[in-house]
Design a protein around this motif. Structure first.
Motif, mmCIF file in Angstrom:
data_model
loop_
_atom_site.group_PDB
_atom_site.id
_atom_site.type_symbol
_atom_site.label_atom_id
_atom_site.label_comp_id
_atom_site.label_asym_id
_atom_site.label_seq_id
_atom_site.Cartn_x
_atom_site.Cartn_y
_atom_site.Cartn_z
ATOM 1 N N GLY A 16 -1.836 6.335 28.202
ATOM 2 C CA GLY A 16 -3.035 7.141 28.077
ATOM 3 C C GLY A 16 -3.828 7.258 29.367
ATOM 4 N N THR A 17 -5.152 7.237 29.226
ATOM 5 C CA THR A 17 -6.035 7.435 30.373
ATOM 6 C C THR A 17 -5.903 6.317 31.393
ATOM 7 N N PHE A 193 -15.967 11.509 29.087
ATOM 8 C CA PHE A 193 -15.077 12.674 29.098
ATOM 9 C C PHE A 193 -14.703 13.053 27.669
ATOM 10 N N GLY A 194 -14.256 14.277 27.507
ATOM 11 C CA GLY A 194 -13.929 14.793 26.191
ATOM 12 C C GLY A 194 -12.598 14.273 25.685
ATOM 13 N N ALA A 195 -12.201 14.768 24.524
ATOM 14 C CA ALA A 195 -10.970 14.313 23.885
ATOM 15 C C ALA A 195 -9.757 14.626 24.755
ATOM 16 N N VAL A 196 -8.853 13.677 24.817
ATOM 17 C CA VAL A 196 -7.546 13.875 25.432
ATOM 18 C C VAL A 196 -6.502 13.424 24.408
ATOM 19 N N SER A 197 -5.329 14.000 24.480
ATOM 20 C CA SER A 197 -4.288 13.665 23.510
ATOM 21 C C SER A 197 -3.591 12.384 23.958
ATOM 22 N N THR A 198 -3.972 11.277 23.339
ATOM 23 C CA THR A 198 -3.416 9.974 23.680
ATOM 24 C C THR A 198 -3.041 9.225 22.409
ATOM 25 N N THR A 199 -2.371 8.100 22.592
ATOM 26 C CA THR A 199 -2.032 7.252 21.447
ATOM 27 C C THR A 199 -3.296 6.804 20.714
ATOM 28 N N ARG A 211 -6.745 18.974 13.094
ATOM 29 C CA ARG A 211 -7.953 19.747 12.778
ATOM 30 C C ARG A 211 -9.034 19.535 13.826
ATOM 31 N N LEU A 212 -9.180 18.280 14.286
ATOM 32 C CA LEU A 212 -10.207 17.999 15.283
ATOM 33 C C LEU A 212 -9.875 18.663 16.609
ATOM 34 N N ARG A 213 -8.614 18.646 17.002
ATOM 35 C CA ARG A 213 -8.232 19.315 18.252
ATOM 36 C C ARG A 213 -8.528 20.810 18.185
ATOM 37 N N THR A 227 -6.822 16.919 29.929
ATOM 38 C CA THR A 227 -5.631 16.081 30.022
ATOM 39 C C THR A 227 -6.000 14.763 30.689
ATOM 40 N N THR A 228 -5.179 13.753 30.451
ATOM 41 C CA THR A 228 -5.429 12.466 31.096
ATOM 42 C C THR A 228 -5.344 12.602 32.613
ATOM 43 N N GLU A 229 -4.488 13.485 33.090
ATOM 44 C CA GLU A 229 -4.344 13.667 34.536
ATOM 45 C C GLU A 229 -5.612 14.258 35.145
ATOM 46 N N GLU A 230 -6.270 15.174 34.429
ATOM 47 C CA GLU A 230 -7.521 15.737 34.937
ATOM 48 C C GLU A 230 -8.591 14.658 35.040
#
Length: 273
Positions: A16-17, A193-199, A211-213, A227-230
């Protein structure tokens, strides 16, 4: 190669992050990595290790708990042996180990042990590590301690009360530590930071994640989540000399999420503007 022998400590380094941040700060500003992870994702941890080494930096990964006072003391002692005194120029707290549930209603009502675990991992351990780093003279001149937060502090998302409350406590800790460590030449900040798609995201929201995404995409001006990279690229800027005047700050890196998010969560039947 990091000729100055300076290190970044990353808690929650395996995925993740935290993993993205370790890779980013190894490249720029070019720090060796001391990372702590619980061992749940060994293949991902090995990938982080390989990428940091490919960037020309040293790396030492500790498979252990990081979110208690005892874990902080043991981790800092190992760090002292590995890196030596005054070697840590950057510390990042990226632990995700929270309990989800309701405060008073339903079968998922939270219990005192869950409160303690969540606050230890998500808030108190930031202070525990700061105490141990200072006690062992591990902080390099002008060191930077960075906590990570999210917009759940300002919203009401079902089952996330403990996450929100612990992150609010972390924000307060950051301000007080900035006041205490500022005269020593150090700085302490919080990156929201906002939501990122992680475990961690998937484990927190489960079947509601999709739904939240979709909801987040509707309220973020760019029409997507970050994204985590950003996030990691921005953290590498904070780790450098150009961001040294930040201190005691909560830095907004949410991509323009506003109170429209809260409105949408509280009134899901209404169209988000």
């Amino acid at each position: 190669m990091n000729e100055a022998g300076l290190w970044a400590v990353v808690l929650g380094v395996s995925c993740g992050t935290g993993a993205a941040i370790a890779r980013a700060v190894a490249r720029d500003p070019g720090l060796s990595i001391f990372g702590v992870h619980r061992g749940n994702h060994p293949d991902l941890a090995r990938a982080v290790q390989a990428d940091v080494q490919a960037a020309g930096q040293r790396v030492h990964l500790r498979k252990a708990e990081a979110g208690t006072a005892e874990a902080a003391a043991e981790g800092a002692e190992e760090l002292l042996r590995v890196a030596g005194p005054r070697s840590v120029s950057f510390f990042v707290h990226s632990i995700a180990n929270a309990s989800v549930g309701r405060l008073v209603s339903g079968d998922g009502r939270l219990h005192p042990k869950q409160f303690q675990k969540t606050f230890d991992a998500m808030a108190h351990s930031f202070v525990y590590w700061a105490q141990e780093l200072c006690a062992r003279d591990l902080l390099a001149p002008s060191a930077h301690l960075l906590g990570l937060s999210n917009p759940m502090v300002d919203t009401v998302v079902t089952n996330t009360a403990l996450i929100a409350a612990s992150k609010a406590a972390l924000e307060s800790y950051v301000r007080h530590l900035a006041h205490e460590l500022g005269p020593r030449g150090h700085r302490v900040n919080l990156l929201k930071f906002g939501a990122v798609s992680t475990t961690a995201f998937e484990e927190t929201f489960g079947d509601d994640g999709a739904r939240l995404r979709a909801l987040l995409r509707s309220v973020i001006p760019a029409g997507r989540i970050s994204t985590t990279e950003e996030v990691a690229r921005f953290v590498s800027i904070l780790a450098g000399d150009g961001a040294k005047w930040f201190n005691g700050a909560t830095i907004d890196f949410t991509g323009g999420e506003t109170l429209a998010l809260m409105n949408a969560l509280l009134h899901p039947d209404k169209e988000t503007k």
